[in-house]
Design an enzyme around this catalytic site. Structure first.
Site, PDB file in Angstrom:
ATOM      1  N   ASP A   1       0.857  -1.182   0.000  1.00 40.08           N
ATOM      2  CA  ASP A   1       0.000   0.000   0.000  1.00 40.08           C
ATOM      3  C   ASP A   1       0.895   1.234   0.000  1.00 40.08           C
ATOM      4  O   ASP A   1       1.813   1.344   0.798  1.00 40.08           O
ATOM      5  CB  ASP A   1      -0.887   0.001   1.250  1.00 40.08           C
ATOM      6  CG  ASP A   1      -1.767   1.240   1.323  1.00 40.08           C
ATOM      7  OD1 ASP A   1      -2.685   1.355   0.498  1.00 40.08           O
ATOM      8  OD2 ASP A   1      -1.527   2.099   2.207  1.00 40.08           O
TER       9      ASP A   1
ATOM     10  N   GLU B   1      -1.106  -1.340  -6.068  1.00 41.49           N
ATOM     11  CA  GLU B   1      -2.317  -0.736  -6.602  1.00 41.49           C
ATOM     12  C   GLU B   1      -1.986   0.076  -7.848  1.00 41.49           C
ATOM     13  O   GLU B   1      -0.870   0.554  -8.015  1.00 41.49           O
ATOM     14  CB  GLU B   1      -2.997   0.136  -5.557  1.00 41.49           C
ATOM     15  CG  GLU B   1      -2.094   1.188  -4.966  1.00 41.49           C
ATOM     16  CD  GLU B   1      -2.762   1.911  -3.810  1.00 41.49           C
ATOM     17  OE1 GLU B   1      -3.889   2.381  -4.004  1.00 41.49           O
ATOM     18  OE2 GLU B   1      -2.159   1.987  -2.737  1.00 41.49           O
TER      19      GLU B   1
ATOM     20  N   ASP C   1      -3.046   1.105   7.154  1.00 42.15           N
ATOM     21  CA  ASP C   1      -2.249   0.847   5.944  1.00 42.15           C
ATOM     22  C   ASP C   1      -1.950  -0.643   5.776  1.00 42.15           C
ATOM     23  O   ASP C   1      -1.886  -1.159   4.663  1.00 42.15           O
ATOM     24  CB  ASP C   1      -0.935   1.639   5.990  1.00 42.15           C
ATOM     25  CG  ASP C   1      -1.171   3.145   5.892  1.00 42.15           C
ATOM     26  OD1 ASP C   1      -2.286   3.533   5.484  1.00 42.15           O
ATOM     27  OD2 ASP C   1      -0.246   3.914   6.235  1.00 42.15           O
TER      28      ASP C   1
END
Ligand SMILES: [Zn+2]
Length: 374
Positions: free
Chosen positions: A184, A266, A349
């Site tokens: 992340d 991501e 997170d």
């Protein structure tokens, strides 16, 4: 996979004088060729050579550098033309100009690398300069020795002599991952893994904050020295960010390789959207830095045969990585995740990274089902 390696040269005073004279002459020559191109409306490399090669030889450029100057000019016109849309296209009002210290490409005949000795040998207007020292990291040296291809660009910037080389690394065979390490990306923590490892952005953010304050103060003064100082600070900040990104990407890829896992990241779009919610002026800066981190991870992973997948980041911060329940209230504040359904609690997170890891597993399965069908 292609990437660039930038090294700093440490020429002796005599070598430096020769480099400076060479760069100045090459860019004077480029301006001459650019005028010829503009006046005669010839922009193609070959045509330009017919028109200007003799003049360049007369200026004291030997064959290879002369050809590179002509190609540099031709490429510059191609780039500028491509930037202007077809409707707006009209003749340029004046020839493209080259600064006296603009980058100059050198091919292997004009510049050779002795990586082990950390020297280069380079053609200059004062003859061939041998043993010009450069500095680089061990990792850069390995990349230069094994994968450097094509031309190297000589640049003089902020009082430093730099060489920029392109390396082309063949991808290692990707190992079939047993699982995925989710990553992340964020601002408070630059990168957090699904294993719970957090790479804090505290130091980098402090540097950025200080520089933003300084910029605000100095921008009022439009003096030359203020501008120079700002420029130097910006460069220093980006070097610092680059080092941080190298360290983080190395740690993540090493851990994934050691445990036989792939890496799930991501999509960058998700980061832009998320950052946009808060402070718009930060978007460009941070998305650029995230993009670099993503590139470093991709490059280091490719070299080690570690699989990388990009996943849709929607709701990764609001969804429970234990039971899948999605709720804004799962995230009472920036750092905390606490599931309103099953009670699972974790650093926010880390929870997001765990979601990204499981989407990585799904994403890999889907893309490989497609491979099998093909
Ligand atoms: Zn839950």
């Amino acid at each position: 996979m292609k990437f660039v390696v930038q090294v700093r040269l440490f020429p002796t005073p005599a070598q430096e004088a020769a480099l400076a004279d060479t760069l100045r002459l090459c860019n004077e020559a480029a301006n001459l060729v650019s005028r010829v191109a503009w006046e005669t409306k010839t922009f193609r490399n070959y045509d330009l050579r017919v028109h200007s090669y003799g003049d360049l030889k007369a200026m004291g450029l030997s064959a290879q550098p002369a050809q590179h100057v002509i190609k540099k000019v031709s490429d510059a016109y191609t780039t500028v033309k491509a930037q202007v849309s077809a409707e707006l296209r009209k003749p340029l009002a004046k020839p493209i100009g080259f600064r006296p210290d603009a980058a100059q490409p050198f091919d292997d005949r004009c510049l050779s690398w002795q990586v082990e000795a950390r020297t280069v040998s380079i053609w200059t207007t004062g003859g061939r300069m041998k043993g010009v020292r450069f500095a680089c990291s061990d990792e850069q040296a390995r990349a230069l020795a094994a994968y450097r291809k094509g031309e190297s660009d000589l640049i003089h910037r902020d009082g430093m002599w730099l060489l920029i080389a392109t390396c082309d690394v063949p991808d290692a065979d990707v190992t079939e991952p047993d699982a995925f390490l989710g990553v992340d990306l964020g601002i408070a923590n630059i990168a957090t893994t699904s294993d719970g490892e957090r790479h804090s952005g505290k130091h980098l953010n402090a540097v950025r904050h200080r520089n933003r304050e300084l910029r605000r103060r100095l921008q009022a003064k439009q003096t030359k020295s203020a501008k120079r100082l700002l420029k130097a600070r910006r460069r220093k900040e980006s070097r610092f960010a680059r080092n941080v990104n190298h360290r983080i990407s190395k740690s993540i890829v090493t851990e994934a390789a050691r445990t036989g896992r792939g890496i799930a990241l991501e999509d960058l779009q998700g980061i832009r959207d998320r950052v946009r919610l808060r402070k718009p002026q930060r978007v460009t800066l941070h998305s650029w830095s995230f993009h670099q981190l993503g590139q470093f991870i991709a490059y280091k992973a490719a070299r080690q045969g570690v699989a990388v997948v990009h996943v849709d980041p929607a709701y990764t911060s609001q969804a429970c990585s234990s039971c899948g329940h999605v709720d804004k209230k799962n995230r009472p504040d920036q750092a905390t995740f606490s599931c309103t359904s099953c009670g699972f609690a974790e650093h926010a997170d880390v929870n997001a990274a765990r979601n990204i890891a499981s989407r990585g597993v799904a994403g890999w399965a889907v893309s490989h089902a497609a491979d099998d069908a093909a």
